[in-house]
Each structure stands twice: as structure tokens, then as C-alpha cells.
Design an enzyme around this catalytic site. Structure first.
Site, short mmCIF file in Angstrom:
data_model
loop_
_atom_site.label_atom_id
_atom_site.label_comp_id
_atom_site.label_asym_id
_atom_site.label_seq_id
_atom_site.Cartn_x
_atom_site.Cartn_y
_atom_site.Cartn_z
N HIS A 26 30.94 43.06 40.65
CA HIS A 26 31.82 43.34 41.79
C HIS A 26 31.65 44.79 42.27
O HIS A 26 31.60 45.06 43.45
CB HIS A 26 33.29 43.06 41.41
CG HIS A 26 33.53 41.60 41.16
ND1 HIS A 26 34.22 40.80 42.04
CD2 HIS A 26 33.12 40.78 40.16
CE1 HIS A 26 34.24 39.55 41.57
NE2 HIS A 26 33.58 39.52 40.43
N ASP A 124 38.19 43.19 47.59
CA ASP A 124 37.44 42.26 46.75
C ASP A 124 38.12 40.88 46.82
O ASP A 124 39.34 40.78 46.74
CB ASP A 124 37.48 42.77 45.30
CG ASP A 124 36.48 42.07 44.41
OD1 ASP A 124 35.58 42.76 43.88
OD2 ASP A 124 36.59 40.83 44.19
N1 UDP Z 1 36.14 33.93 43.29
C1 UDP Z 1 36.91 33.55 44.35
N2 UDP Z 1 38.25 33.68 44.26
C2 UDP Z 1 38.86 34.18 43.17
C3 UDP Z 1 38.07 34.57 42.07
C4 UDP Z 1 36.69 34.43 42.16
O1 UDP Z 1 36.41 33.08 45.36
O2 UDP Z 1 40.09 34.27 43.14
C5 UDP Z 1 34.67 33.82 43.38
C6 UDP Z 1 34.06 35.23 43.42
O3 UDP Z 1 33.11 35.32 44.44
C7 UDP Z 1 33.40 35.35 42.07
C8 UDP Z 1 33.05 33.90 41.76
O4 UDP Z 1 34.16 33.18 42.26
O5 UDP Z 1 32.26 36.17 42.16
C9 UDP Z 1 32.81 33.59 40.31
O6 UDP Z 1 33.74 34.14 39.46
P1 UDP Z 1 33.36 34.29 37.93
O7 UDP Z 1 34.41 33.71 37.14
O8 UDP Z 1 32.02 33.75 37.66
O9 UDP Z 1 33.38 35.85 37.69
P2 UDP Z 1 32.35 36.98 38.14
O10 UDP Z 1 30.99 36.53 37.77
O11 UDP Z 1 32.53 37.16 39.61
O12 UDP Z 1 32.79 38.19 37.40
#
Ligand code: UDP
Ligand code: UDP
Ligand code: UDP
Length: 469
Positions: A26, A124
Site C-alpha cells: 500500500h 487508501d
Molecule cells: N480491498 C478492498 N477493500 C477493503 C480492503 C481491501 O477493496 O476494504 C482490496 C485492496 O485493493 C487490497 C485487496 O483488496 O489490496 C487485497 O487485500 P489483501 O487482503 O490481499 O491485503 P493486501 O495484499 O492489500 O495487503
């Protein structure tokens, strides 16, 4: 002829505040966006949430700030979670997102005291249902930065339409998204199928709030997802969404000061120089995905069996500060010997883009965290996709659909299947020997470079124009 007012606007430097959540996946796209905005004469305030979870994030932020002294950093000290909330997930990043979300009322005074006043804030995706309640009363236009693929965004934007029917998740065999097609159950982020999980709760609340924003920035390229972007932009996927800007967030120089540093970096670079062109496999599962010890050893065996030299970035723990075990302890003495003969294994942060862009590297075994996919496209390296968590299988489908790479196989989510070394080795060989795949990856790189970066990027231009108006 344009009016004097319009001319003046062309030169006005809009002031934008950026609010990333947590995790290198992020922080990185936010800092890349910041660097792109600075190159287009914007003023940037970066809001950093403290305490920071990993060393890698601290290093990225420090390096960025020292490269861009004109940026104002506002340190935001977040509140600890109460014990019940702290027990709602094992994932340190999800917990950090939740802590930031619950602390955001403390951000109002910081935002309203900024000078000159803000023209926009970029939030974010993981924080948006909370940031909107802060920026609305202050009348600050708020934009979302979506940190994953457009395909994943199509799920996020369609989710609010569908989440009632997701409450009985046992019945879901697929999610059919208008204009996109079916996402099979096996590709849906597993925690979305657990409606009471912290991840699913945040995801729903954020998705429900998308329509209140002034715009959505997605870090992707037409060359990877043109059909999806079109379906999103024409409203086929979901109605009432704010304008969408696709901006390819590409690596910047401030990231290059990181990496192994000193002797380690030099050793890797010398070793790479000594290998044949396109002969090296680069293996990494990103910044926060640890494999089980058993899976690590099968992967080691697979790499040795593939017959290709390799650079393997190994993670034994999700948070780098807790990753204290020595390589030999993880691999075992015998495998350590075998692996050392054929390649390089590191447990430290490497400058991934620097490695990927080296002429000796011919393939990337990746978990398909979205930044890794963007980087593979940017340098034109074929991908063997091995998704393990969250959005990664959906991203893997984008990789396969664009021709940048292919999925390893029916390898399950993290911990579900022990993928054997034999099979891993075979799939790596397939990737490294596929001339067509290499050509396609090179084409994607060439096409992307024609349009992305600096002033050639329409999405970025449109966004800044809006902020200048
Ligand atoms: N995401 C979203 N809404 C949320 C949380 C996450 O759309 O409330 C999306 C966000 O783009 C994130 C992705 O889901 O990158 C995948 O989340 P993950 O659990 O894999 O965590 P990350 O790899 O982003 O740390
Ligand atoms: N995880 C990971 N990489 C990711 C997302 C999650 O390694 O991109 C790990 C995370 O650190 C945690 C686990 O997966 O250990 C979270 O999965 P779980 O099903 O336990 O969810 P939770 O109950 O923690 O919300
Ligand atoms: N990364 C890196 N060196 C490492 C590990 C990760 O440079 O040793 C970078 C990688 O290039 C990418 C980011 O960290 O920019 C990881 O984000 P991604 O979305 O690929 O995966 P995540 O870590 O969120 O699962």
C-alpha cells in the site's frame, strides 16, 4: 483562446494530501503516486500512520522523504485497538488498517490546519468509509487509490449490490459481474466468504461508500486490463460510480536506495552479471507472505530441479521485524548446500525492480501481489503465478488473461495444498522455455512504456487538471 484565469490555473500547483494505510503493497503505490504528482508540479503532504508495522515500510518512507525534501510529512499517531477488536484477526496489517480507521476522527484538525488549504485528498481503499466522514464536513474533495487490479476493483464496486446474498456464503459457486464475467468461488478472496471476518466487514463498509467519492484512481495499464477498464468506465459493472482514472504507478529512483545495500547488493549484482541472458528465475512472494517450512523446502527442491539459476527472496514471517531465523535453520543444512550451488537465497529486502530489470532474469515466480504484477509488466518479465491470499488469484487471472504469464495450477490457497517440488520445477521450466510468452511479455512492456510515466499518462493528466480547476 483561453481566458487569463484558465492560463493561471494551468500553472497552479494543487495541494494534495495522501493517506496510505499499511503494508509495503500500500505504501509503495502511494509513494509512486506522490513522486508522479511532484514531477507534475503538485504540492504533496504525506500522512504517515504511527507506529509503523514493518521496517520495510519505514525504510520506504524515509527514502522517499529524503529524496523529496519539498514534501510535508504529517505524522499521525493512531490509537491502540481495544482487546476484543485486537483479537478479531491474526493479520497485523488488517489490524493496523482497523486502528487507523478508528483513529481518523483525530485527523480532522491536521487536515484543516494545512496551508495552503487542500485541493484534494487521496485515501487508501482500505480506509475510505472512515475518511469520508472526515473530509465531507471539511469540504475537501476525496479520491480513492485502489491498490489492486481493475478486476479486483470490479468485485469491490459490485460487492455492495451483492453482499446481502453473500451472507449465506456456503451457497456461492461464483460471482457473476456484469461486463466482466464469472469469478469462480475458488478465486474469491477467502475471507470474503467469511462475512463476520474483519476483512469482510471492512471490505463491505468500504465498498458501500465508494459512490461518495470524487474519483477513483486505479493503478493499472490498459495493456493488462483494457476490457475490464472499459466495462468499469462505461458503468456496465456498477452504476453511480465516480470518475475512474487509471494511472500506471511505476517504480521511482527513491526505491533504489533500499535493497540489500552494501556488500549484499554488490554480490547479487555481480552474480547476475555472470549468468546467461534470460536464464535466471526470480522468486518472491512479496512483503508479507510467509510460506510454511514444508512448502519452503518443496520450493527449494523445485528450484533445484528446474535446472535454472535463481534468486529466491524467502520470507519465514509476515512481519520482517519478527523474521529472525537464519536461512540454514529454515532450509536445513542439506538443502542449504544444494541451493547455494545453484542460486542465491536471501531473507532480506531486495530491490525487486532492480533484479527484475537485469538482462539475466528470464522469469518471475510470483504470488501476484498487484505491485509485483505491475513491476513484471513494466520490465516485461514472464510470470509463473502462484497466488496464496486475498486478491492474488484474481490478479493471477489478469496475468494469464493478458498473456504476461500463467497460473501454476490448482495449488490451493496458502496452506491448503503442499505443492511438490517436482511439479514446481516442471512449471518453472515451462515458463523459462516458452519463447512466445517471453515475446508477449516484451510486447506488454513496450506498449506500456509508450503511454505510462510522466506527461504521457492521460489518467494522471486528467486528475491534475481536475485538481487545478
Ligand atoms: N480491498 C478492498 N477493500 C477493503 C480492503 C481491501 O477493496 O476494504 C482490496 C485492496 O485493493 C487490497 C485487496 O483488496 O489490496 C487485497 O487485500 P489483501 O487482503 O490481499 O491485503 P493486501 O495484499 O492489500 O495487503
Ligand atoms: N496473509 C499473508 N499474506 C496476505 C494476506 C494474509 O501472509 O497477503 C496472512 C496473514 O499474515 C495471517 C493470515 O494470512 O497470518 C490471515 O489469514 P486468516 O485466514 O488467519 O485471517 P484472519 O483470521 O487473520 O483475519
Ligand atoms: N518488494 C521488494 N523487495 C522485497 C519484497 C517486496 O522490493 O524483498 C516490493 C515489491 O517490489 C512490491 C512490494 O514490495 O513493490 C510488494 O507489494 P505486492 O503488491 O507485490 O505484494 P504484497 O507484499 O502486498 O503481498
Amino acid at each position: 483562446m483561453s481566458s487569463p484565469a484558465a492560463d493561471a490555473n494551468d500553472f497552479r500547483s494543487p495541494h494534495v494530501a495522501l493517506l496510505p494505510s499499511s503494508g509495503a503493497g500500500h505504501i509503495t503505490p502511494f509513494l509512486r503516486l506522490a513522486a508522479s504528482l511532484l514531477s507534475q508540479n503538485c504540492r504533496v503532504t504525506l500522512i504517515t500512520s504511527h507506529p509503523i508495522v514493518t521496517q520495510a515500510e519505514s525504510n520506504l518512507i524515509s527514502s522517499f522523504l529524503s529524496s523529496f525534501p519539498q514534501v510535508t510529512e504529517k505524522q499521525f499517531h493512531i490509537l491502540p485497538l481495544d482487546p476484543a477488536s485486537a483479537a478479531s484477526s491474526k493479520d497485523p496489517f488488517f489490524l493496523q488498517w482497523e486502528s487507523i480507521r478508528r483513529s481518523l476522527h483525530l485527523l480532522s484538525s491536521i487536515l484543516s490546519s494545512l496551508s495552503p488549504p487542500l485541493d484534494a485528498m487521496v485515501s487508501d481503499i482500505t480506509l475510505i468509509s472512515s475518511t469520508i466522514t472526515i473530509t465531507k464536513p471539511l469540504k475537501i474533495p476525496n479520491y480513492v487509490l485502489f491498490t489492486s487490479s481493475a478486476k479486483m476493483f470490479s468485485l469491490a464496486s459490485y460487492y455492495s449490490v451483492l453482499s446481502e446474498s453473500l451472507s449465506d456464503s456456503t451457497k456461492i459457486s461464483e460471482i457473476n459481474i456484469p461486463g466482466i464475467g464469472a469469478i469462480p468461488r475458488s478465486s474469491i478472496p477467502p475471507l470474503l466468504l467469511v462475512p463476520e471476518s474483519l476483512f469482510a466487514t471492512m471490505f463491505k463498509s468500504n465498498s458501500d461508500n465508494l459512490r461518495q467519492f470524487d474519483g477513483i484512481i486505479i493503478n493499472t495499464f490498459d495493456q493488462l486490463e483494457s476490457k475490464t477498464l472499459k466495462a468499469l468506465k462505461t458503468g456496465e459493472v456498477a452504476g453511480g460510480l465516480p470518475p475512474l482514472f487509471n494511472v500506471g504507478l511505476i517504480p521511482h529512483d527513491f526505491e533504489r536506495k533500499l535493497g540489500l545495500g552494501g556488500e549484499g547488493a554488490e554480490a547479487v549484482s555481480k552474480w547476475l552479471d555472470a549468468q546467461l541472458a534470460k536464464s535466471v528465475v526470480y522468486v518472491s512472494f512479496g512483503s508479507r507472505t510467509a510460506l510454511s517450512r514444508e512448502q519452503i523446502r518443496e520450493l527449494g527442491e523445485g528450484l533445484v530441479k528446474s535446472g535454472y539459476p535463481f534468486i529466491w527472496v524467502m520470507k519465514d514471517k509476515a512481519v520482517d521485524k519478527e523474521d529472525g531465523e537464519k536461512l540454514e535453520g529454515v532450509l536445513g543444512a542439506e538443502m542449504m548446500e544444494e541451493v547455494k550451488e545453484k542460486g542465491i537465497v536471501v531473507k532480506e529486502w531486495v530491490d525487486q525492480v532492480e533484479v527484475l530489470r537485469h538482462n539475466s532474469v528470464g522469469g518471475f515466480v510470483s504470488h501476484c501481489g498487484w505491485n509485483s504484477v505491475v513491476e513484471a509488466a513494466w520490465v516485461g518479465v514472464p510470470v509463473l503465478a502462484w497466488p496464496l491470499h486475498g486478491d492474488q488469484r484474481i490478479n493471477g487471472e489478469v496475468v494469464e488473461g493478458s498473456g504476461l504469464g500463467f497460473m501454476g495450477g490448482n495449488w490451493g490457497w496458502s496452506g491448503e495444498v503442499l505443492v511438490k517440488g517436482e511439479e514446481i520445477g516442471r512449471r518453472i521450466k515451462e515458463m523459462m522455455e516458452d519463447e512466445g510468452l517471453r515475446l508477449r511479455a516484451g510486447e506488454i512492456r513496450d506498449e506500456v512504456r509508450k503511454v505510462v510515466g510522466g506527461t504521457g499518462d492521460d489518467g494522471l493528466k486528467q486528475l491534475i487538471q481536475k485538481w487545478r480547476a
